[in-house]
Design a protein around this motif. Structure first.
Motif: not given
Length: 306
Positions: A10-15, A18-22, A115-116, A239-245
């Motif tokens: 259900k969390r794919t809308q974060l992609v 510029n957000r992620l979940e850790l 997280m952002n 895709i996954e990178m600090p500050e800006m994906d």
């Protein structure tokens, strides 16, 4: 513990926002670590492990899970720490990186946090454990370290980085032109893998350590030219990178008249059907799962030979 991931789908809308979940976990000691939820398939109590001869010392054994045999890597030992003890009291994080599934042995698993990427920062410079980090962030006043899993896996089982002779014979790119491209990845190991894979194409390759770094470089180029794509026609971005994906970077490129014609290939260890939707949404030209040198070379050839 598997219930902690029940809502992952259900969390794919974060992609793309510029957000992620850790998923937070600990090894030996109080230090917290994090791993992107999208790379996690399952979390479970560590099952009995079977030791096999000639395994890398940081591989504690293999586990038989749901009909599959999975190598279990001691993350503490793999990053220069002391091995985790009493494995029957620990957990394994089943994850998928670069088209392979493996288990990471950890002492405990805590929870998932939202997280952002702007709050995820490059790691401190230095040797030792810091060399195994791609990023750090602060949660509840404590430092959380995000491990460079690609570096860990490459030390255990190095990936093939040279393109095959068969693929090399198929390439139509004009190697005498020395095309100018940019490679963007927060993992030093991943950047080197890409550069090695493309050596035979005789490219001029710039690098950036994250999306923000890349955008700053591109905008600096745009100050001196109307269409940066004439000078730098292609970027290959994680895709996954600090500050800006990578998704946000692609959207920023498409919104800038001087950058919008640059071709963007997203090259990532993330998997899932939502990626293709995001590729189209942000305007990327291609999406390639890490790490296959032939597929990477074929994509570069396609986009530079048009």
């Amino acid at each position: 513990m598997s219930s902690i991931l029940d809502s992952v789908n259900k969390r794919t809308q974060l992609v793309g926002q510029n957000r992620l979940e850790l998923l937070l976990f600990k090894l030996n000691g109080r230090q917290r670590f994090g791993i992107n939820v999208f790379k996690v398939k399952e979390v479970l109590q560590c099952p009995p492990l079977t030791a096999l001869p000639k395994l890398n010392p940081v591989v504690r054994g293999v586990a038989h899970i749901r009909g599959k045999t999975i190598s279990v890597i001691d993350l503490s030992a793999a990053t220069g720490g002391r091995p985790i003890e009493n494995t029957d009291e620990c957990f394994i994080i089943i994850s998928e990186y670069n088209r392979s599934v493996q288990g990471f042995l950890v002492k405990s698993v805590e929870r998932i946090i939202n997280m952002n990427w702007e709050a995820i920062m490059p790691p401190p410079q230095g040797a030792g454990r810091y060399s195994y980090l791609t990023a750090v962030t602060e949660i509840e006043g404590e430092l959380v370290e995000i491990l460079d899993v690609e570096k860990i896996l490459d030390e255990i089982s190095p990936v093939k980085t040279q393109i095959s002779q068969e693929m090399d014979d198929k390439l139509t790119i004009d190697r005498d032109r020395h095309y100018h491209i940019m490679v963007i990845d927060d993992s030093t190991v991943a950047r080197k893998q890409i550069i090695r894979a493309l050596e035979s194409l005789n490219l001029q390759i710039d690098t950036a350590k994250d999306g923000r770094d890349a955008l700053n470089q591109l905008e600096a180029m745009a100050e001196n030219m109307d269409n940066v794509a004439h000078e730098l026609p292609l970027i290959i971005s994680d895709i996954e990178m600090p500050e800006m994906d990578g998704y946000t970077l692609t959207a920023e490129i498409r919104d800038n008249p001087k950058l919008k014609d640059i071709k963007v290939v997203l090259h990532t260890s993330l998997s899932g059907v939502f990626n293709q939707a995001m590729v189209e949404k942000v305007g990327a030209n291609d999406f390639i799962a890490k790490f296959n040198p032939d597929e990477l070379a074929a994509a570069v050839n396609k986009h530079l030979s048009l």
